[in-house]
Design a protein around this motif. Structure first.
Motif, PDB file in Angstrom:
ATOM      1  N   GLU A  58      78.497  -4.075   4.800  1.00  0.00           N
ATOM      2  CA  GLU A  58      79.564  -3.877   5.783  1.00  0.00           C
ATOM      3  C   GLU A  58      78.967  -3.968   7.179  1.00  0.00           C
ATOM      4  OE1 GLU A  58      81.658  -0.202   5.063  1.00  0.00           O
ATOM      5  OE2 GLU A  58      81.814  -0.656   2.930  1.00  0.00           O
ATOM      6  N   ILE A 100      69.434 -22.125   9.493  1.00  0.00           N
ATOM      7  CA  ILE A 100      70.521 -22.445   8.566  1.00  0.00           C
ATOM      8  C   ILE A 100      69.970 -22.891   7.213  1.00  0.00           C
ATOM      9  CG2 ILE A 100      72.435 -24.077   8.175  1.00  0.00           C
ATOM     10  CD1 ILE A 100      73.173 -23.545  11.108  1.00  0.00           C
ATOM     11  N   GLU A 121      71.062 -12.680  -9.089  1.00  0.00           N
ATOM     12  CA  GLU A 121      71.856 -11.462  -9.115  1.00  0.00           C
ATOM     13  C   GLU A 121      73.153 -11.603  -9.891  1.00  0.00           C
ATOM     14  OE1 GLU A 121      72.416  -9.182  -5.310  1.00  0.00           O
ATOM     15  OE2 GLU A 121      74.496  -9.363  -5.935  1.00  0.00           O
ATOM     16  N   SER A 158      67.682  -3.798  -2.425  1.00  0.00           N
ATOM     17  CA  SER A 158      68.237  -4.651  -3.481  1.00  0.00           C
ATOM     18  C   SER A 158      69.744  -4.785  -3.396  1.00  0.00           C
ATOM     19  CB  SER A 158      67.911  -4.086  -4.855  1.00  0.00           C
ATOM     20  OG  SER A 158      66.565  -3.755  -4.917  1.00  0.00           O
ATOM     21  N   LEU A 159      70.409  -3.838  -2.727  1.00  0.00           N
ATOM     22  CA  LEU A 159      71.863  -3.924  -2.617  1.00  0.00           C
ATOM     23  C   LEU A 159      72.266  -4.974  -1.600  1.00  0.00           C
ATOM     24  CD1 LEU A 159      72.773  -0.137  -2.505  1.00  0.00           C
ATOM     25  CD2 LEU A 159      73.026  -1.692  -4.434  1.00  0.00           C
ATOM     26  N   HIS A 160      71.347  -5.331  -0.723  1.00  0.00           N
ATOM     27  CA  HIS A 160      71.673  -6.282   0.340  1.00  0.00           C
ATOM     28  C   HIS A 160      70.718  -7.463   0.337  1.00  0.00           C
ATOM     29  CE1 HIS A 160      74.438  -3.347   1.616  1.00  0.00           C
ATOM     30  NE2 HIS A 160      73.571  -2.539   2.174  1.00  0.00           N
ATOM     31  N   ARG A 206      70.996 -13.625  10.796  1.00  0.00           N
ATOM     32  CA  ARG A 206      70.103 -12.739  10.054  1.00  0.00           C
ATOM     33  C   ARG A 206      70.859 -11.706   9.251  1.00  0.00           C
ATOM     34  NH1 ARG A 206      65.693 -11.281  14.592  1.00  0.00           N
ATOM     35  NH2 ARG A 206      64.505 -13.209  14.480  1.00  0.00           N
ATOM     36  N   ASP A 224      75.071  -2.839  11.156  1.00  0.00           N
ATOM     37  CA  ASP A 224      75.476  -2.790   9.767  1.00  0.00           C
ATOM     38  C   ASP A 224      75.674  -1.346   9.372  1.00  0.00           C
ATOM     39  OD1 ASP A 224      72.629  -2.539   7.800  1.00  0.00           O
ATOM     40  OD2 ASP A 224      72.554  -2.760   9.967  1.00  0.00           O
ATOM     41  N   PHE A 240      66.316 -12.898   3.884  1.00  0.00           N
ATOM     42  CA  PHE A 240      66.158 -13.785   5.037  1.00  0.00           C
ATOM     43  C   PHE A 240      64.809 -13.531   5.709  1.00  0.00           C
ATOM     44  CE2 PHE A 240      66.871 -15.338   9.314  1.00  0.00           C
ATOM     45  CZ  PHE A 240      67.543 -16.524   9.065  1.00  0.00           C
ATOM     46  N   ARG A 280      77.982  -6.858  -0.522  1.00  0.00           N
ATOM     47  CA  ARG A 280      78.080  -5.410  -0.426  1.00  0.00           C
ATOM     48  C   ARG A 280      77.838  -4.892   0.991  1.00  0.00           C
ATOM     49  NH1 ARG A 280      76.463  -6.376  -5.345  1.00  0.00           N
ATOM     50  NH2 ARG A 280      74.463  -7.041  -4.534  1.00  0.00           N
ATOM     51  N   ASN A 336      71.043 -17.776   0.086  1.00  0.00           N
ATOM     52  CA  ASN A 336      72.271 -17.686  -0.702  1.00  0.00           C
ATOM     53  C   ASN A 336      72.075 -18.260  -2.108  1.00  0.00           C
ATOM     54  OD1 ASN A 336      73.306 -16.582   1.578  1.00  0.00           O
ATOM     55  ND2 ASN A 336      74.572 -18.347   2.150  1.00  0.00           N
ATOM     56  N   GLU A 366      71.180 -10.635   0.261  1.00  0.00           N
ATOM     57  CA  GLU A 366      71.501 -11.768   1.152  1.00  0.00           C
ATOM     58  C   GLU A 366      70.951 -11.503   2.544  1.00  0.00           C
ATOM     59  OE1 GLU A 366      73.894  -9.549   0.448  1.00  0.00           O
ATOM     60  OE2 GLU A 366      74.363 -10.291  -1.561  1.00  0.00           O
ATOM     61  N   ARG A 367      71.015 -10.258   2.959  1.00  0.00           N
ATOM     62  CA  ARG A 367      70.550  -9.936   4.302  1.00  0.00           C
ATOM     63  C   ARG A 367      69.021  -9.866   4.325  1.00  0.00           C
ATOM     64  NH1 ARG A 367      71.264  -3.922   6.211  1.00  0.00           N
ATOM     65  NH2 ARG A 367      69.404  -3.844   4.926  1.00  0.00           N
ATOM     66  N   TYR A 380      65.297  -7.535  11.459  1.00  0.00           N
ATOM     67  CA  TYR A 380      66.020  -8.471  10.608  1.00  0.00           C
ATOM     68  C   TYR A 380      65.345  -9.835  10.571  1.00  0.00           C
ATOM     69  CZ  TYR A 380      69.674  -4.955  10.749  1.00  0.00           C
ATOM     70  OH  TYR A 380      70.371  -3.784  10.641  1.00  0.00           O
ATOM     71  N   GLY A 381      64.383 -10.023  11.453  1.00  0.00           N
ATOM     72  CA  GLY A 381      63.648 -11.272  11.486  1.00  0.00           C
ATOM     73  C   GLY A 381      62.496 -11.111  12.457  1.00  0.00           C
ATOM     74  N   ARG A 419      68.972 -19.726   5.559  1.00  0.00           N
ATOM     75  CA  ARG A 419      70.148 -18.972   5.118  1.00  0.00           C
ATOM     76  C   ARG A 419      70.698 -19.567   3.819  1.00  0.00           C
ATOM     77  NH1 ARG A 419      71.812 -14.826   4.164  1.00  0.00           N
ATOM     78  NH2 ARG A 419      71.077 -14.000   6.111  1.00  0.00           N
TER      79      ARG A 419
END
Ligand SMILES: Nc1nc2c(ncn2[C@@H]2O[C@H](COP(=O)(O)OP(=O)(O)O)[C@@H](O)[C@H]2O)c(=O)[nH]1
Ligand SMILES: [Mg+2]
Lengths: 75, 677
Positions: A59, B235, B249, B109-111, A31, B529, B117, A57, B242, B113-114, B81-82, B238
């Motif tokens: 961390e 998966i 982006e 918007s900065l993350h 996740r 994070d 999900f 971006r 991506n 990919e995270r 996160y889920g 995910r």
């Protein structure tokens, strides 16, 4: 290039994730954007083996006990 | 009759009772969902006009906020996160999402990919959603380009760019909510979901069951998906995320901008410890000097004792037998004048000397001590009165300190420093069976142990909660106690100070190492994070401080009254003095202290600073002082933290810890006494 665990990653080098520990922790990692096959960047390796990785971006701090269960290709 | 009057008086724009009821029943629910720290609470505040906790550290929005927004019921949920059932927060969020009509998915918007999900999971659940691409101010600053139209097309749901901080895109919120849609779902997954749905399960729940959510499976009485199935779904999802991110982006200038020196410096112990030292020094001056000396001195003495208590007690004295000693002190606290008054039937019965008392006691520098004859009156208004003492303590001593601590924590939290501190200390805390996150409740403990007991909720496992709760009750002196101890220790000099710090620190390490060995299982590893470092917004920090302080008062306040009542009861019945006698041999022979020191221990059960303050009036050698404050620090927590601890950790564990502090305090205190006195 050689195989190892994430806690051995060198600061400033990319690592490719080979396998994550099973169970709930794996789900939490996926996740957060860390899954098998991903290449992430080792931003910092603190004494003792706490690892800070960067993916895009984001961390993420990973404690030693978890980092040494994550198999990676070290570069 | 009644409905006539209310609903039919003005027929054109009033509803009948039934019509109104029907609308209320049909009210749709609007649920804010997103990862931690994406701005959900800011949107909730904006839409509802109410304030909820704005937080940067995962795990602080424990309760759910609900408000009205236009024709909707609006809910804020804990950051996740889920959707699943790994912990209490997720369960709460899951159920609200399941029952929600429209989901507003807030995304950082900065993350992408995270965050996407979760977005894809919500789409797979078949919920109607609208996506807010928040943090668009930061995106612009960093020269990142996100194609929102393309994203909307790929997801099949409305997407708008927003900034909760700069109030960008707020004018389009309604439009997005109205257009919320069920998004594009992958065919293969739909096929799997359909198989579960055929057993009579709703679509959202079917997905969760496929993903191995045992609670939802049990609820619907169908078999649960296997971990392998979940992994396959995860998966695929995910990979899709991506792919989407790659498409929508573009970044013009990579790196550079987000390189944050301070953030890096605070992670590595070599540089991080100096950074921490600087921060702690500033905090010490702010809390130790400004708040606990200046502010509390004013609030406790001027507002609390000399105003609130004086007027309350004078008022009570009008009607009940009392004698009053008044002392006039000069600036150096020397007694320059004193008088005693006696009113066997209350002040009202003796108006003349009543007036004399009032004039005499309202001179500058006057302190009045009231002695009420009636035991019940004493219970409520006496020196340790449930009404008088507790209100002074709670509002005028503890509250300024709690506000100060929450304020500092909020600053550290919103700047992004706290998760970095947790990371830096992770390895050291591992040695005592904890992970870096434990630093948060432990730091708060120096403010108020009761408040810290509540905060242990953010820890990952019961094992960690137990260890931290024990550390807090045994070895962390709260600010009220600390300020008295500091005065006693500075009087005693460097040697005693070093002995005190060494002994308490040794107990802390010994205790947690022991618990780490004794408690079965493993603690959760650190996985957090790190949000970007930024200058905190004062408005948010203040709001958060107010919100948490009032939360603390609501949750813990009443127990300070209950505690005072219990001890007051022990006092009137005389049981308190029995305690003191029972402890006497231990005090004199083993701790080598005068007999009255036992009073200090007993009073310490009510308020920890009382315990320490009791030592001022005794003539003790410096080494005796050292032994006494070591014992008092290790001794039981105050009654309020005792009760909150029982509530958080249960009877068995709570009582074990409580009695453990008795044992340890006397054992360690005694050993030190035998060596140094
Ligand atoms: N720069 C910027 N900061 C934001 C934005 N939205 C939220 N924040 C900050 O992000 C932090 C977390 O916000 P919060 O509403 O508590 O997020 P929640 O955990 O999703 O409820 C706070 O410090 C906010 O000030 C935004 O659009 N731009
Ligand atoms: Mg929130």
């Amino acid at each position: 290039m050689n195989n190892g665990t994430l806690d051995k990653a060198k600061k400033g080098s990319p690592v490719t994730i080979l396998s994550l520990p099973e169970g709930e922790i794996k789900v939490r990692l996926i996740r957060l954007g860390i899954s098998e096959g991903d290449t992430v960047f080792c931003l910092e390796r603190l004494p003792g083996g706490t690892i800070i990785i960067q993916k895009n971006r984001q961390e993420i701090a990973i404690g030693f006990d978890l980092a040494n269960k994550i198999k990676v290709i070290l570069q | 009759m009644r409905s006539d009057k209310i609903f039919n008086a003005d027929n054109d724009n009033q509803l009948t009772f039934e019509q109104a009821q029907a609308i209320i029943d049909k009210k749709k629910s609007l649920v804010l969902v997103g990862n931690p720290n994406v701005g959900k609470s800011l949107f909730f505040n904006f839409l509802s006009g109410m304030y909820v906790d704005v937080s940067n550290f995962p795990g602080t929005t424990v309760s759910i906020s609900k408000a009205n927004y236009k024709k909707y019921d609006l809910y804020d949920t804990p950051g996740i996160y889920g959707v699943s059932s790994f912990n209490e927060e997720e369960e709460v969020a899951r159920d609200i999402i399941l029952s929600g009509d429209i989901i507003i998915n807030v995304v950082n918007s900065l993350h992408l990919e995270r965050d996407l999900f979760l977005t894809l999971q919500l789409i797979d659940m078949g919920k109607k959603i609208a996506v807010l691409l928040n943090f668009s101010d930061e995106v612009t600053k960093r020269k990142i380009k996100i194609n929102d139209e393309k994203l909307s097309e790929m997801l099949g749901v409305p997407v708008i760019k927003t900034s909760a901080a700069d109030e960008i895109g707020f004018d389009r919120l309604d439009e997005a909510i109205e257009n919320a849609k069920i998004g594009n779902q992958k065919l293969e997954l739909q096929f799997l979901i359909q198989q579960v749905m055929d057993k009579g399960v709703s679509q959202p729940e079917s997905l969760l069951i496929l993903e191995g959510d045992e609670i939802v499976a049990k609820r619907n009485n169908v078999p649960c998906g296997t971990p392998d199935e979940r992994e396959k779904i995860y998966i695929t999802r995910r990979n899709l995320v991506n792919e989407i991110v790659d498409t929508v982006e573009h970044e013009d200038s990579k790196k550079g901008e987000f390189f944050n020196l301070l953030g890096k410096l605070s992670l590595n112990p070599k540089t991080g410890i100096p950074v921490l030292a600087i921060i702690l020094t500033i905090v010490y001056f702010f809390i130790g000097d400004v708040i606990s000396q200046r502010v509390v001195d004013y609030t406790e003495n001027t507002l609390g004792i000399n105003t609130f208590e004086y007027y309350t007690k004078s008022f009570v004295s009008e009607y009940t037998a009392t004698s009053i000693d008044v002392e006039i002190l000069d600036d150096e606290d020397n007694v320059i004048n004193q008088k005693s008054f006696s009113f066997p039937e209350g002040i009202k019965a003796l108006p003349l000397s009543g007036k004399e008392f009032k004039d005499f006691s309202s001179q500058p520098g006057a302190t009045s001590t009231f002695h009420f004859e009636n035991k019940i009156v004493r219970l409520f208004f006496g020196e340790f009165g449930v009404v008088t003492m507790t209100i002074t303590y709670l509002l005028f001593l503890l509250m300024p300190l709690v506000i100060g601590f929450y304020f500092v924590m909020a600053l550290l939290e919103d700047s992004g420093y706290l998760p970095r501190l947790a990371t830096m200390l992770d390895r050291s805390l591992n040695k005592i069976g904890l992970n870096g996150k434990a630093v948060i409740p432990i730091m708060l403990g120096f403010g108020c142990v009761t408040m810290a007991n509540i905060t242990t909720r953010i820890l990952g496992s019961n094992r960690e909660k137990t260890i931290v709760t024990a550390i807090l009750q045994f070895a962390i002196p709260c600010s009220a106690q600390l300020s008295v101890i500091a005065v006693l220790l500075t009087g005693a000099g460097i040697g005693p100070m070093a002995i005190y710090a060494t002994v308490i620190f040794t107990v802390l390490i010994g205790l947690s190492t022991l618990l780490d060995k004794l408690i079965p299982g493993e603690s959760s590893p650190l996985l957090i994070d790190l949000p970007v470092m930024q200058v905190p917004k004062l408005k948010n920090v203040l709001k958060k401080t107010i919100f948490r302080t009032s939360g603390f008062m609501k949750e813990a306040g009443v127990w300070f009254f209950v505690g005072a009542l219990a001890v007051g009861f022990l006092e009137i019945t005389g049981i308190l003095y029995v305690f003191q006698d029972v402890l006497a041999p231990l005090t004199t022979k083993w701790l080598l202290l005068p007999k009255e020191a036992a009073n200090a221990f007993v009073m310490g059960m009510v308020r920890r600073d009382f315990g320490a303050a009791g030592l001022f009036s005794m003539t003790l050698s410096t080494m005796q002082i050292t032994v006494a404050i070591i014992t008092i620090t290790l001794f039981v927590p105050c009654i309020a933290s005792f009760v909150v601890m029982l509530k958080e950790r249960g009877w068995k564990e709570g009582l074990t810890i409580w009695f453990g502090t008795w044992f340890t305090a006397f054992l360690v205190g005694g050993i030190v006494a035998q060596i140094i006195i």
